[in-house]
Every structure is written in structure tokens, then in C-alpha cells.
Design a protein around this motif. Structure first.
Motif, PDB file in Angstrom:
ATOM      1  N   VAL A   4      36.114  38.710  43.733  1.00  0.00           N
ATOM      2  CA  VAL A   4      35.849  39.144  45.097  1.00  0.00           C
ATOM      3  C   VAL A   4      34.726  40.166  45.109  1.00  0.00           C
ATOM      4  O   VAL A   4      33.850  40.146  45.962  1.00  0.00           O
ATOM      5  N   VAL A   5      34.720  41.067  44.136  1.00  0.00           N
ATOM      6  CA  VAL A   5      33.628  42.026  44.022  1.00  0.00           C
ATOM      7  C   VAL A   5      32.307  41.297  43.861  1.00  0.00           C
ATOM      8  O   VAL A   5      31.293  41.653  44.458  1.00  0.00           O
ATOM      9  N   THR A   6      32.320  40.240  43.061  1.00  0.00           N
ATOM     10  CA  THR A   6      31.104  39.462  42.880  1.00  0.00           C
ATOM     11  C   THR A   6      30.603  38.912  44.198  1.00  0.00           C
ATOM     12  O   THR A   6      29.412  38.958  44.499  1.00  0.00           O
ATOM     13  N   VAL A   7      31.490  38.384  45.000  1.00  0.00           N
ATOM     14  CA  VAL A   7      31.088  37.833  46.285  1.00  0.00           C
ATOM     15  C   VAL A   7      30.480  38.898  47.178  1.00  0.00           C
ATOM     16  O   VAL A   7      29.457  38.683  47.806  1.00  0.00           O
ATOM     17  N   LEU A   8      31.099  40.043  47.219  1.00  0.00           N
ATOM     18  CA  LEU A   8      30.642  41.089  48.118  1.00  0.00           C
ATOM     19  C   LEU A   8      29.357  41.734  47.632  1.00  0.00           C
ATOM     20  O   LEU A   8      28.728  42.483  48.354  1.00  0.00           O
ATOM     21  N   GLN A  56      38.145  46.670  29.602  1.00  0.00           N
ATOM     22  CA  GLN A  56      38.308  45.221  29.430  1.00  0.00           C
ATOM     23  C   GLN A  56      37.076  44.492  29.962  1.00  0.00           C
ATOM     24  O   GLN A  56      36.534  44.851  31.016  1.00  0.00           O
ATOM     25  N   THR A  57      36.652  43.482  29.235  1.00  0.00           N
ATOM     26  CA  THR A  57      35.520  42.656  29.652  1.00  0.00           C
ATOM     27  C   THR A  57      35.997  41.228  29.876  1.00  0.00           C
ATOM     28  O   THR A  57      36.664  40.650  29.018  1.00  0.00           O
ATOM     29  N   ILE A  58      35.660  40.666  31.033  1.00  0.00           N
ATOM     30  CA  ILE A  58      36.097  39.311  31.383  1.00  0.00           C
ATOM     31  C   ILE A  58      34.868  38.442  31.635  1.00  0.00           C
ATOM     32  O   ILE A  58      34.075  38.727  32.535  1.00  0.00           O
ATOM     33  N   PRO A  59      34.685  37.358  30.862  1.00  0.00           N
ATOM     34  CA  PRO A  59      33.563  36.447  31.091  1.00  0.00           C
ATOM     35  C   PRO A  59      33.921  35.385  32.126  1.00  0.00           C
ATOM     36  O   PRO A  59      35.102  35.080  32.345  1.00  0.00           O
ATOM     37  N   ALA A  60      32.920  34.832  32.770  1.00  0.00           N
ATOM     38  CA  ALA A  60      33.131  33.749  33.730  1.00  0.00           C
ATOM     39  C   ALA A  60      31.843  32.955  33.855  1.00  0.00           C
ATOM     40  O   ALA A  60      30.766  33.416  33.459  1.00  0.00           O
ATOM     41  N   ARG A  61      31.960  31.746  34.421  1.00  0.00           N
ATOM     42  CA  ARG A  61      30.775  30.933  34.681  1.00  0.00           C
ATOM     43  C   ARG A  61      31.060  29.967  35.807  1.00  0.00           C
ATOM     44  O   ARG A  61      32.214  29.711  36.161  1.00  0.00           O
ATOM     45  N   GLY A  62      29.985  29.414  36.383  1.00  0.00           N
ATOM     46  CA  GLY A  62      30.157  28.457  37.459  1.00  0.00           C
ATOM     47  C   GLY A  62      28.851  28.199  38.185  1.00  0.00           C
ATOM     48  O   GLY A  62      27.766  28.330  37.609  1.00  0.00           O
ATOM     49  N   THR A  63      28.968  27.840  39.464  1.00  0.00           N
ATOM     50  CA  THR A  63      27.813  27.508  40.305  1.00  0.00           C
ATOM     51  C   THR A  63      27.932  28.266  41.619  1.00  0.00           C
ATOM     52  O   THR A  63      29.031  28.391  42.171  1.00  0.00           O
ATOM     53  N   VAL A  64      26.803  28.767  42.102  1.00  0.00           N
ATOM     54  CA  VAL A  64      26.786  29.493  43.360  1.00  0.00           C
ATOM     55  C   VAL A  64      25.858  28.798  44.344  1.00  0.00           C
ATOM     56  O   VAL A  64      24.802  28.287  43.966  1.00  0.00           O
ATOM     57  N   TYR A  65      26.275  28.763  45.611  1.00  0.00           N
ATOM     58  CA  TYR A  65      25.469  28.231  46.709  1.00  0.00           C
ATOM     59  C   TYR A  65      25.382  29.323  47.778  1.00  0.00           C
ATOM     60  O   TYR A  65      26.399  29.916  48.149  1.00  0.00           O
ATOM     61  N   LEU A  66      24.180  29.592  48.286  1.00  0.00           N
ATOM     62  CA  LEU A  66      23.988  30.610  49.307  1.00  0.00           C
ATOM     63  C   LEU A  66      23.122  30.080  50.433  1.00  0.00           C
ATOM     64  O   LEU A  66      22.230  29.250  50.214  1.00  0.00           O
ATOM     65  N   LYS A  67      23.385  30.557  51.637  1.00  0.00           N
ATOM     66  CA  LYS A  67      22.577  30.173  52.785  1.00  0.00           C
ATOM     67  C   LYS A  67      22.557  31.331  53.764  1.00  0.00           C
ATOM     68  O   LYS A  67      23.547  32.058  53.904  1.00  0.00           O
ATOM     69  N   LYS A  68      21.445  31.518  54.423  1.00  0.00           N
ATOM     70  CA  LYS A  68      21.343  32.609  55.379  1.00  0.00           C
ATOM     71  C   LYS A  68      22.439  32.498  56.432  1.00  0.00           C
ATOM     72  O   LYS A  68      22.871  31.411  56.782  1.00  0.00           O
ATOM     73  N   GLY A  70      25.194  34.637  56.022  1.00  0.00           N
ATOM     74  CA  GLY A  70      26.428  35.031  55.350  1.00  0.00           C
ATOM     75  C   GLY A  70      27.201  33.878  54.755  1.00  0.00           C
ATOM     76  O   GLY A  70      28.375  34.025  54.403  1.00  0.00           O
ATOM     77  N   LYS A  71      26.573  32.705  54.617  1.00  0.00           N
ATOM     78  CA  LYS A  71      27.256  31.533  54.054  1.00  0.00           C
ATOM     79  C   LYS A  71      27.157  31.569  52.531  1.00  0.00           C
ATOM     80  O   LYS A  71      26.087  31.788  51.973  1.00  0.00           O
ATOM     81  N   LEU A  72      28.276  31.318  51.875  1.00  0.00           N
ATOM     82  CA  LEU A  72      28.282  31.318  50.417  1.00  0.00           C
ATOM     83  C   LEU A  72      29.396  30.441  49.875  1.00  0.00           C
ATOM     84  O   LEU A  72      30.394  30.189  50.543  1.00  0.00           O
ATOM     85  N   ARG A  73      29.185  30.012  48.667  1.00  0.00           N
ATOM     86  CA  ARG A  73      30.208  29.252  47.939  1.00  0.00           C
ATOM     87  C   ARG A  73      30.032  29.549  46.450  1.00  0.00           C
ATOM     88  O   ARG A  73      29.001  29.248  45.864  1.00  0.00           O
ATOM     89  N   TRP A  74      31.059  30.180  45.859  1.00  0.00           N
ATOM     90  CA  TRP A  74      31.092  30.429  44.422  1.00  0.00           C
ATOM     91  C   TRP A  74      32.155  29.514  43.819  1.00  0.00           C
ATOM     92  O   TRP A  74      33.325  29.596  44.185  1.00  0.00           O
ATOM     93  N   GLU A  75      31.741  28.644  42.921  1.00  0.00           N
ATOM     94  CA  GLU A  75      32.666  27.741  42.239  1.00  0.00           C
ATOM     95  C   GLU A  75      32.783  28.182  40.783  1.00  0.00           C
ATOM     96  O   GLU A  75      31.869  27.976  39.992  1.00  0.00           O
ATOM     97  N   PHE A  76      33.899  28.807  40.449  1.00  0.00           N
ATOM     98  CA  PHE A  76      34.150  29.255  39.081  1.00  0.00           C
ATOM     99  C   PHE A  76      34.820  28.126  38.301  1.00  0.00           C
ATOM    100  O   PHE A  76      35.795  27.539  38.766  1.00  0.00           O
ATOM    101  N   THR A  77      34.285  27.865  37.120  1.00  0.00           N
ATOM    102  CA  THR A  77      34.892  26.873  36.236  1.00  0.00           C
ATOM    103  C   THR A  77      35.593  27.530  35.053  1.00  0.00           C
ATOM    104  O   THR A  77      36.483  26.934  34.453  1.00  0.00           O
ATOM    105  N   GLU A  78      35.189  28.733  34.706  1.00  0.00           N
ATOM    106  CA  GLU A  78      35.790  29.499  33.612  1.00  0.00           C
ATOM    107  C   GLU A  78      35.906  30.957  34.064  1.00  0.00           C
ATOM    108  O   GLU A  78      35.065  31.434  34.825  1.00  0.00           O
TER     109      GLU A  78
END
Length: 217
Positions: A4-8, A56-68, A70-78
Motif C-alpha cells: 500500500v505504501v508503494t501505491v501511495l 526486515q527486507t522484503i523483495p517483490a516483483r510484478g507489473t505496474v500500469y499508470l494513467k493520468k 489517479g488510475k493505477l494497477r500494480w500486479e504483484f507476482t512475488e
């Protein structure tokens, strides 16, 4: 919470345009021009989140989509599958392993520099105090310009932002987000596509059948 922090706080990334910038003013002007022309982007990302209190360190990965807007989509796979989606009005956090989707009104931050770099970096000087991380050597070892940004209106989730941008097309290679608790989220971006015409349905979440809907607190 890390996601959630990442999104914000992200929600970012590339800019189209050429660069012959040398001074800080030149760099800022080129970035603002590039981002003001950007309407959407897609990129793959890797992320490392460090929690200071837990050490603690937590890794993650995925794909992000952004559009003007305030539109966003974060797809985490790991490390686990998760989707964070906003159409600019509602914010959804869907976790398949829990068979649960959290929903809330989209935070106002999503429309500002903390949530939408597509808008925020188009107004760099208006939104941030800007400096080179190292004024004596403004580029890193890979030849990227490195900016140190302090929001003029800091949020708990964003008190400082360090960006590394290549100087040809102004793609963001790396972003380091600092919050008020001295936690950090470091993101690297690859395979970026800008202004590809992402449809609005990309940012619409429809809960799968049987998924439990819970208010996001």
C-alpha cells in the motif's frame, strides 16, 4: 502495508523526449516537459522494502500500469500474488490467497505527487524541493542523473524521494522512497511502454465470484 505504501508513493515512470541537459534547471525543465506529455505507461518492476523497526527486507516483483487521473494497477507476482487497483475513485487491494478484496475511497494522495508521477513530475518545481543528490557529481556510475526530491507537503508515506533517470528518454531506472519512520522502498523499472493508449478498463476491478469484500482500514 508495504505494498500500500508503494501505491501511495508510486506510482511512476518514463518520459519521452531528448536531453542535452547539464544544469539542474535544464534537467528539471526537460523532465517536466516529458511528463506533461505523458498520459499512461506500463513497466515491469522489482522492489525491495526495508522495515527499520523490524530490521526486515522484503523483495517483490510484478507489473505496474499508470494513467493520468489517479488510475493505477500494480500486479504483484512475488512473493505472493496481489493486485492493487484504482480507477481514481475507488482503491481495491485483492489478495487471491486470502480470497479477499479490500476496498476504500481512493486516497486524495493518488491524484497528487505522492500517487501519480504522471502529474507530479510534470510540476516538479511546484511539488518538490529539488536538488542533485550529489551536486559535485550529478550522475551515477551508470550515467543516470540522480535527483533528491523533498515534497513541499510531505506525507507519512513520502518524506523523501530519490530518482535515477537516464538522460536520453528520461526513463526512471530507480526510485527510493523514504517515509517518516525511516523505512525505505527501492524500485527498479524495466520494459517500459509510454503512451500506448491503456484502456480505462485496465483500471477497473471486478471481484471474482466468491471473493469476500472487506473495507480497507
Amino acid at each position: 502495508m508495504v505494498k500500500v505504501v508503494t501505491v501511495l508513493t508510486l506510482s511512476l515512470l518514463v518520459a519521452a523526449g531528448s536531453a542535452s541537459a547539464q544544469s539542474l534547471d535544464d534537467v528539471v525543465r526537460d523532465i517536466e516537459g516529458s511528463y506533461s506529455r505523458m498520459t499512461d505507461l506500463r513497466a515491469e518492476f522489482t522492489q525491495t522494502a526495508f522495515n527499520k523497526s523490524l530490521n526486515q527486507t522484503i523483495p517483490a516483483r510484478g507489473t505496474v500500469y499508470l494513467k493520468k487521473g489517479g488510475k493505477l494497477r500494480w500486479e504483484f507476482t512475488e512473493p505472493t500474488a496481489q493486485e492493487i487497483v484504482s480507477d481514481g475513485k475507488k482503491l481495491w487491494v485483492y489478495t487471491p490467497t486470502l480470497n479477499q478484496a479490500n476496498v476504500a475511497e481512493a486516497p486524495e494522495a493518488l491524484a497528487g505527487p505522492a500517487g501519480s508521477f504522471l502529474a507530479g513530475l510534470g510540476r516538479l518545481r511546484a511539488e518538490f524541493q529539488v536538488r542533485f543528490l550529489n551536486p559535485a557529481q550529478p550522475k551515477d556510475a551508470e550515467g543516470n542523473w540522480v535527483l533528491d526530491l523533498t515534497p513541499k507537503q510531505p506525507l507519512p508515506t513520502l518524506t523523501r524521494l530519490i530518482l535515477s533517470l537516464e538522460g536520453k528518454n528520461w526513463e526512471i531506472r530507480r526510485a527510493v522512497v523514504h517515509d517518516q519512520f525511516e523505512n525505505t522502498v527501492t524500485m527498479r523499472f524495466t520494459k517500459m511502454a509510454v503512451n500506448s493508449g491503456l484502456p480505462d478498463r485496465t483500471f477497473t476491478f471486478v471481484a471474482p465470484k466468491g471473493v469476500v469484500i472487506v473495507p480497507l482500514k
